[in-house]
Design an enzyme around this catalytic site. Structure first.
Site, mmCIF file in Angstrom:
data_model
loop_
_atom_site.group_PDB
_atom_site.id
_atom_site.type_symbol
_atom_site.label_atom_id
_atom_site.label_comp_id
_atom_site.label_asym_id
_atom_site.label_seq_id
_atom_site.Cartn_x
_atom_site.Cartn_y
_atom_site.Cartn_z
ATOM 1 N N GLN A 138 42.667 34.288 37.548
ATOM 2 C CA GLN A 138 43.717 34.135 38.550
ATOM 3 C C GLN A 138 44.954 33.557 37.884
ATOM 4 O O GLN A 138 44.868 32.615 37.099
ATOM 5 C CB GLN A 138 43.237 33.222 39.691
ATOM 6 C CG GLN A 138 44.238 33.003 40.801
ATOM 7 C CD GLN A 138 45.085 31.746 40.621
ATOM 8 O OE1 GLN A 138 44.728 30.843 39.869
ATOM 9 N NE2 GLN A 138 46.212 31.680 41.300
ATOM 10 N N SER A 139 46.122 34.166 38.159
ATOM 11 C CA SER A 139 47.397 33.702 37.631
ATOM 12 C C SER A 139 47.361 33.702 36.103
ATOM 13 O O SER A 139 47.207 34.749 35.496
ATOM 14 C CB SER A 139 47.728 32.324 38.206
ATOM 15 O OG SER A 139 49.058 31.965 37.920
ATOM 16 N N ALA A 140 47.496 32.543 35.454
ATOM 17 C CA ALA A 140 47.405 32.515 33.993
ATOM 18 C C ALA A 140 46.059 33.050 33.513
ATOM 19 O O ALA A 140 45.963 33.665 32.446
ATOM 20 C CB ALA A 140 47.607 31.089 33.489
ATOM 21 N N ASN A 164 43.694 38.792 39.288
ATOM 22 C CA ASN A 164 44.275 38.331 40.547
ATOM 23 C C ASN A 164 45.566 37.562 40.258
ATOM 24 O O ASN A 164 45.528 36.483 39.688
ATOM 25 C CB ASN A 164 43.257 37.466 41.289
ATOM 26 C CG ASN A 164 43.805 36.818 42.532
ATOM 27 O OD1 ASN A 164 43.364 35.752 42.912
ATOM 28 N ND2 ASN A 164 44.762 37.433 43.202
#
Length: 371
Positions: free
Chosen positions: A212-214, A238
């Protein structure tokens, strides 16, 4: 083989005789169908002379008590108000910090932990987010225990990796392939899972890389770095891909040098500079970065991934079009109001125009293009 015994009415302790060693985990009363094995070290402690070196695989242990999380990697949270430090602190780590943080945690259906060779369930290997500055396996909102409890059909593994200046130092005294150490930590953790997860009831041939994200950008980055050796069968990204521009560009390694000189280093030898910095206490490094950020003076000390030609490239779009990636089945997605968390904070509501621009340009468009 496993052996199970009761310690109290609250917890059952479960020992797995794994290929890594005898690992003692637990089953809690709140989630009676999940065996938890927390804080298992997959690398030697990156401290002292090992600070800012590629992670070294941890040798197998005779016995390890995996009944509590290991420390999170050093990071700092203070700064201007944001959604994350004002409204949803459950996205922040929930434990002490230490440079000896390269560990992973495993959540397994109890039946698989008791008879691992008879189950061999699919495995999700989770890479946490946090802009490469914060995060870790203890983030409350990302604890998968309830998910595994309700599913009983899969295993989740969460991996810690070095962050901020400890994980992405971009120091001139390092070889280029060691300037984004956090990515190397993630890969070594994945290799550990691939090698040992069968002992916990997991199928190493059915592993999914999920971030998720990074963490999502990381999953995508690994696809390009290891196109022929992905170790996983699927990917889930994601809120992040390899495409958006990196927030940090420091080809001359000036940020690391600025910290060193501010702490008292004199001279121009990058190797001596690195050795000087290895002698600085963890807390002093973090405290300086935090105080400098509060001063709002240049330069902006953002220690995050940089293009190094080894873990990160400057031509991901061209590489994708040329097929230079792992070509695995993938789910790529973002959320409708992604920009709300990154727009300037306002407790009464963000500027919708700014937030929508961030959602569209930094998340939605890159996700659609990469898909």
């Amino acid at each position: 083989m496993t052996r199970l015994y009761n310690s109290s009415s609250e917890v059952e302790y479960l020992t797995v005789n794994s290929t890594f060693g005898s690992i003692n985990g637990f089953i809690s009363k709140d989630h009676p169908n999940v065996a938890q094995f927390l804080g298992i070290p997959f690398a030697e402690a990156p401290v002292g002379s090992k600070r800012w070196l590629s992670p070294i695989p941890r040798t197998p242990v005779e016995h390890f008590d995996a009944t509590k999380f290991g420390p999170s990697c050093p990071q700092w949270f203070d700064g201007p108000p944001s959604i994350y430090n004002s409204d949803v602190p459950e996205f922040r780590i929930n434990d002490p910090m230490s440079e000896d943080c390269l560990s992973l945690s495993i959540w397994v259906p109890k039946k698989a932990a008791r008879a691992p060779l008879e189950n061999q369930l699919p495995v999700i290997v989770w890479i946490t987010g946090g802009a490469f500055l914060v995060g870790g396996t203890t983030v409350p909102y990302q604890n998968p225990t309830p998910w595994v409890e309700s599913s009983q059909r899969h295993i989740v593994v969460s991996i810690n990796y070095r962050l901020t200046i400890f994980g992405f130092p971009n120091a001139a005294g390092l070889a280029p392939h060691e300037r984004n150490l956090g990515f190397l930590d993630q890969r070594l953790g994945l290799e550990w899972v691939h090698k040992h997860i069968a002992s916990f009831g997991g199928d190493p041939l059915r592993m999914t890389h999920f971030g998720q994200s990074a963490g999502a950008r990381s999953v995508d980055v690994h696809s390009f770095q290891y196109p022929d050796r992905p170790l996983v069968r699927n990917q889930i990204m994601n809120s992040g891909t390899a495409l958006p521009p990196l927030p940090t560009s420091d080809p001359e390694c000036k940020l690391f040098t600025f910290v060193a000189e501010s702490l008292g280093f004199k001279g121009a030898d990058p190797v001596a500079e690195l050795e000087f910095m290895r002698q600085q206490p963890t807390e002093e490094l973090l405290d300086f970065i935090k105080k400098h950020a509060a001063s709002k003076k240049p330069p902006v000390l953002s220690f995050r991934p940089v293009v190094d030609g080894y873990t990160l490239f400057d031509d991901f779009e061209e590489r994708a079009k040329a097929g230079k990636f792992s070509k695995l089945p993938a789910i790529i997605g973002t959320v409708g109001d992604e920009g709300n968390a990154l727009a300037p904070y306002n407790p009464n509501g963000v500027d919708e125009l700014i937030a929508e621009g961030i959602t569209r340009n930094y998340f939605l468009k890159p996700a659609a293009k990469m898909a």
